[in-house]
Design an enzyme around this catalytic site. Structure first.
Site, PDB file in Angstrom:
ATOM      1  N   ASP A 220      -0.737  -6.238   0.008  1.00 33.86           N
ATOM      2  CA  ASP A 220      -1.139  -5.567   1.247  1.00 33.86           C
ATOM      3  C   ASP A 220      -2.655  -5.445   1.309  1.00 33.86           C
ATOM      4  OD1 ASP A 220       0.862  -4.942   3.055  1.00 33.86           O
ATOM      5  OD2 ASP A 220       1.497  -3.153   1.964  1.00 33.86           O
TER       6      ASP A 220
ATOM      7  N   GLU B  66       9.174  -4.088  11.224  1.00 35.17           N
ATOM      8  CA  GLU B  66       9.543  -2.780  10.676  1.00 35.17           C
ATOM      9  C   GLU B  66      10.018  -1.827  11.764  1.00 35.17           C
ATOM     10  OE1 GLU B  66       8.001   0.829   7.764  1.00 35.17           O
ATOM     11  OE2 GLU B  66       6.761  -0.969   8.010  1.00 35.17           O
TER      12      GLU B  66
ATOM     13  N   ASP C 177       0.830  -1.201   0.000  1.00 28.25           N
ATOM     14  CA  ASP C 177       0.000   0.000   0.000  1.00 28.25           C
ATOM     15  C   ASP C 177       0.869   1.257   0.000  1.00 28.25           C
ATOM     16  OD1 ASP C 177       0.906  -0.094   2.604  1.00 28.25           O
ATOM     17  OD2 ASP C 177      -1.075  -0.129   3.535  1.00 28.25           O
TER      18      ASP C 177
END
Length: 269
Positions: free
Chosen positions: A88, A187, A49
């Site tokens: 995503d 992340e 995304d």
């Protein structure tokens, strides 16, 4: 003659972790980029995304719709034979009910051609992961910095700095694994935290800004190629400067047209 490459599947990625073979992953949003990644033998291609920021010029990822994700996933999947294509699930496509999330995941698989979907979140999204996996759709988890939470987090910051935050991320990782995810993106968390999580989980971890001890790495392709100049975090290594090279070539073309150098007899019928 080079042997034909084996198709990458969730089971193959699991085996790579057991064999301590690093997993390579990059993003693609169109046929051309996906073709280059496939030729480069990248293991996993994420239709992220992040296309909202890189491809559409928006300030964050929140405005991408399911239909837009389906369109871009379909473009990417046409180019890919051996890599694993993961799409995503965009903002609010999986937050309302697990049943609605399953319908949206199904669109990405049946219409978009994805082979798995990725969902951001920890313990809170585990019932949704469980529902989607039980329907036969593989899921990649995503914890640590989750860009879809930008409105509540207030920005893009390293996560898991405090002991309590680190413990929560570890708990999220185990919960996502238990819910049935076959891999998990970590992340922007400290390298030592990512190492600890990677050693505890039996599913592969794929890091972005999470150090070298993850089982694999992912970057946005446009970032590593130096095509998108507005974003250069500490974890990014640029392997090329396509932006400046392209601008120079386009300027040369424009100059050649203006001064009559192009097209020459060589380029005319």
């Amino acid at each position: 003659m080079t042997a034909e490459r084996a198709k990458i599947t969730p089971k193959k990625l699991f085996a790579m972790k057991q064999e301590k073979k690093k997993i390579t992953a990059l993003t693609a949003y169109d046929f051309l980029c996906a073709s280059m990644l496939e030729e480069s033998q990248v293991d996993l291609i994420l239709v992220g995304d992040s296309l909202a920021m890189v491809f559409q010029g928006k300030p964050n990822t929140l405005e991408v719709s399911v239909d837009e994700m389906v369109y871009h996933t379909r473009c990417v999947s046409r180019a890919v034979k051996n890599a694993l294509v993961v799409a995503d699930m965009p903002f609010l496509s999986y937050h309302i009910t697990p049943e609605e999330a399953l319908r949206n995941a199904g669109k990405l698989i049946r219409t978009g051609g994805a082979e798995a979907v990725k969902i951001e979140g920890g313990t809170d999204v585990c019932p949704t992961i469980d529902r989607i996996v039980k329907a036969g759709i593989p899921v990649v988890g995503h914890i640590g910095l989750t860009p879809q939470d930008i409105l509540t987090s207030g920005g893009y910051f390293v996560q898991g700095i405090s002991d309590s935050d680190a413990e929560q991320i570890i708990a999220d990782a185990h919960a996502v694994q238990k819910a049935g995810a076959f891999a998990i993106v970590l992340e922007c968390i400290p390298a030592q935290l990512a190492k600890k999580i990677s050693s505890q989980l039996h599913i592969p971890t794929i890091g972005i800004g999470a150090g070298k001890q993850c089982d694999g790495q992912i970057l946005v392709t446009h970032d590593l190629l130096g095509m998108f100049k507005k974003f250069k975090p500490k974890f990014l290594k640029q392997y090329a400067n396509i932006h400046d090279t392209s601008v120079a070539a386009i300027k040369q073309y424009a100059d050649d047209v203006r001064n009559g150098a192009y097209p020459s007899d060589e380029h005319s019928y």
